[in-house]
Design a protein around this motif. Structure first.
Motif, PDB file in Angstrom:
ATOM      1  N   THR A 216      71.323  16.192  90.118  1.00 52.34           N
ATOM      2  CA  THR A 216      72.144  15.177  89.448  1.00 52.34           C
ATOM      3  C   THR A 216      73.265  14.654  90.318  1.00 52.34           C
ATOM      4  N   GLU A 217      73.551  15.341  91.426  1.00 54.29           N
ATOM      5  CA  GLU A 217      74.581  14.883  92.356  1.00 54.29           C
ATOM      6  C   GLU A 217      73.966  14.279  93.621  1.00 54.29           C
ATOM      7  N   ASN A 218      72.688  13.923  93.521  1.00 54.40           N
ATOM      8  CA  ASN A 218      71.964  13.242  94.598  1.00 54.40           C
ATOM      9  C   ASN A 218      71.762  14.111  95.836  1.00 54.40           C
ATOM     10  N   HIS A 219      71.745  15.417  95.673  1.00 52.81           N
ATOM     11  CA  HIS A 219      71.430  16.309  96.786  1.00 52.81           C
ATOM     12  C   HIS A 219      69.912  16.456  96.911  1.00 52.81           C
ATOM     13  N   VAL A 220      69.428  16.437  98.130  1.00 52.99           N
ATOM     14  CA  VAL A 220      67.992  16.552  98.386  1.00 52.99           C
ATOM     15  C   VAL A 220      67.554  17.995  98.179  1.00 52.99           C
ATOM     16  N   PHE A 221      66.436  18.169  97.485  1.00 50.33           N
ATOM     17  CA  PHE A 221      65.943  19.506  97.154  1.00 50.33           C
ATOM     18  C   PHE A 221      64.453  19.579  97.462  1.00 50.33           C
ATOM     19  N   PRO A 222      64.040  20.339  98.485  1.00 52.31           N
ATOM     20  CA  PRO A 222      62.607  20.449  98.806  1.00 52.31           C
ATOM     21  C   PRO A 222      61.855  21.230  97.731  1.00 52.31           C
ATOM     22  N   VAL A 223      60.624  20.831  97.495  1.00 47.91           N
ATOM     23  CA  VAL A 223      59.788  21.490  96.491  1.00 47.91           C
ATOM     24  C   VAL A 223      58.559  22.137  97.132  1.00 47.91           C
ATOM     25  N   ALA A 224      57.889  21.437  98.025  1.00 47.06           N
ATOM     26  CA  ALA A 224      56.681  21.987  98.648  1.00 47.06           C
ATOM     27  C   ALA A 224      56.374  21.231  99.931  1.00 47.06           C
ATOM     28  N   PHE A 225      55.683  21.945 100.838  1.00 45.73           N
ATOM     29  CA  PHE A 225      55.207  21.351 102.088  1.00 45.73           C
ATOM     30  C   PHE A 225      53.754  21.757 102.291  1.00 45.73           C
TER      31      PHE A 225
END
Length: 414
Positions: free
Chosen positions: A255-264
């Motif tokens: 919600t604060e526009n921080h990038v969050f990786p999920v999968a590669f």
């Protein structure tokens, strides 16, 4: 004179131990008596009489030979010139793992014919040992920089090919080789899932047992996605190196526009089979719901496989990619202002006002955007909630972060 051998020589033959030990001492004395110079490597270890810290005798010995501009024979018990008076002989003591120098003549009488800038001992392996510390914290020197380093430090001229080969050997010493990385990939999966509880990994091999796909998502990413906006940005970036490949990424945003990786996922190329494998594994982590929105470029394989695995989720196009594609394909950039206003418009009447201006500027662009579908790129017509995520910039940011290391994305065991 008696000298200790190092633990690193334990696996070497007894003959090699004697040669390396006596040659190191001889050339150390030679530099002191004749040139008054000594290499940094020798000076650093000279105060330690047992030489326990010196793990590679041959590399240091060769460096000294290059600095002194003399050649070494294979046996190291005499000068390369058979008529030269320089001589050294040592014998191993029976009672311990030491060597005693019994005879030493420290004067060369072979003249200056060996003092050339093209030294035969300056092999790619020797240069790789010398420049190896330069690769510990980053990309390392270029081939041109290596040539200048060797010229300045050792006074030796080497070819471009030898510079490149030396850099490849040095990088393999520090980072390991891609072949070894692929070989230990299954062990890496095991350790990743053991140490990071809840992680998901999958390794797929082809019919010949060779690497094909590898999927990974850490447990912290899986647990953290529950608290993220239900928007995934998906994209692929090319890997550089001996075996190339493509790195597929799924990235979210809080919600604060921080990038969050999920999968590669590492695949051979962007194709239907690769994306099917990626979305099939991603489905175990991110369920298919009507609250989910997936943003990507207009790669045909993405659109095709999304309809198969994420039929309830909404798929939106990256407005940046779509606009740039239209500008390049139709050689017109005048419409971009109205285009971006149309993508961000909340009300449909405002959207159509800007879209009509696009049609006036270039009718072909308007037809192209209309064929793509308003629901794919406009906020006013999008059926789901994009949470103000109109582009795939968050995943592009991750790709940019990997830009400098895409050449050596492989596993290195410690």
């Amino acid at each position: 004179m008696v000298i200790n051998t190092t633990e690193s020589l334990a696996l070497a033959s007894e003959r090699q131990k004697g040669y390396l030990t006596k040659a190191f001492i001889a050339w150390n004395q030679e530099l002191r008596h004749q040139t008054g110079q000594i290499s940094d490597s020798l000076a650093k270890h000279e105060s330690n009489s047992s030489l326990e810290q010196l793990w590679n005798w041959r590399a240091v010995l060769t460096e000294v030979a290059i600095l002194s501009r003399f050649h070494l024979p294979n046996s190291f018990n005499g000068c390369v010139d058979q008529n030269c008076d320089w001589w050294l002989r040592a014998t191993k003591l029976k009672s311990c793992n030491r060597f005693e120098i019994t005879k030493y003549r420290n004067i060369h009488s072979c003249g200056a014919q060996h003092l050339t800038s093209h030294h035969p001992h300056a092999s790619a392996d020797v240069i790789a040992e010398y420049i190896q510390p330069n690769y510990l914290n980053g990309k390392g020197p270029s081939t041109k920089d290596i040539k200048n380093i060797v010229q300045a430090d050792l006074g030796c001229k080497i070819s471009y090919w030898k510079c490149w080969k030396s850099s490849e050997i040095a990088k393999a010493m520090i980072r390991g080789t891609p072949e070894h990385g692929y070989a230990v990939l299954d062990g890496y999966r095991h350790m990743l899932m053991t140490i990071n509880e809840g992680s998901k990994t999958s390794l797929k091999l082809d019919d010949k047992g060779r690497f094909k796909y590898f999927f990974a998502s850490y447990g912290a990413w899986i647990r953290g996605f529950v608290h993220m906006r239900k928007v995934l940005a998906v994209d692929g970036t090319f890997l550089r190196g001996r075996y190339d490949g493509v790195l597929l990424s799924a990235v979210a945003q809080d919600t604060e526009n921080h990038v969050f990786p999920v999968a590669f996922c590492v695949v051979d190329k962007e194709c239907d089979a690769a994306y099917e494998y990626f979305f099939e594994k991603l489905l175990d982590i991110v369920p298919d719901t009507s609250e989910l929105c997936i943003i990507s470029d207009r790669h045909p394989s993405i659109e095709k496989t999304l309809s198969k695995f994420y039929s309830e989720a909404y798929h939106g196009c990256c407005t940046r990619h779509l606009g740039e594609n239209a500008r390049k394909n139709f050689h017109c950039g005048a419409f971009l202002g109205h285009y971006y206003h149309a993508t961000k418009a909340y009300r449909r009447d405002v959207f159509h006002d800007h879209f009509e201006q696009i049609r006036i500027i270039n009718a072909e662009v308007a037809d192209y955007l209309e064929n793509v579908g308003f629901h794919k790129w406009s906020r006013a017509y999008f059926p789901g909630n994009r949470y103000d995520v109109l582009t795939s910039n968050i995943v592009e940011s991750v790709n940019a972060m990997f830009k400098s290391i895409r050449r050596f994305l492989h596993i290195k065991s410690c």
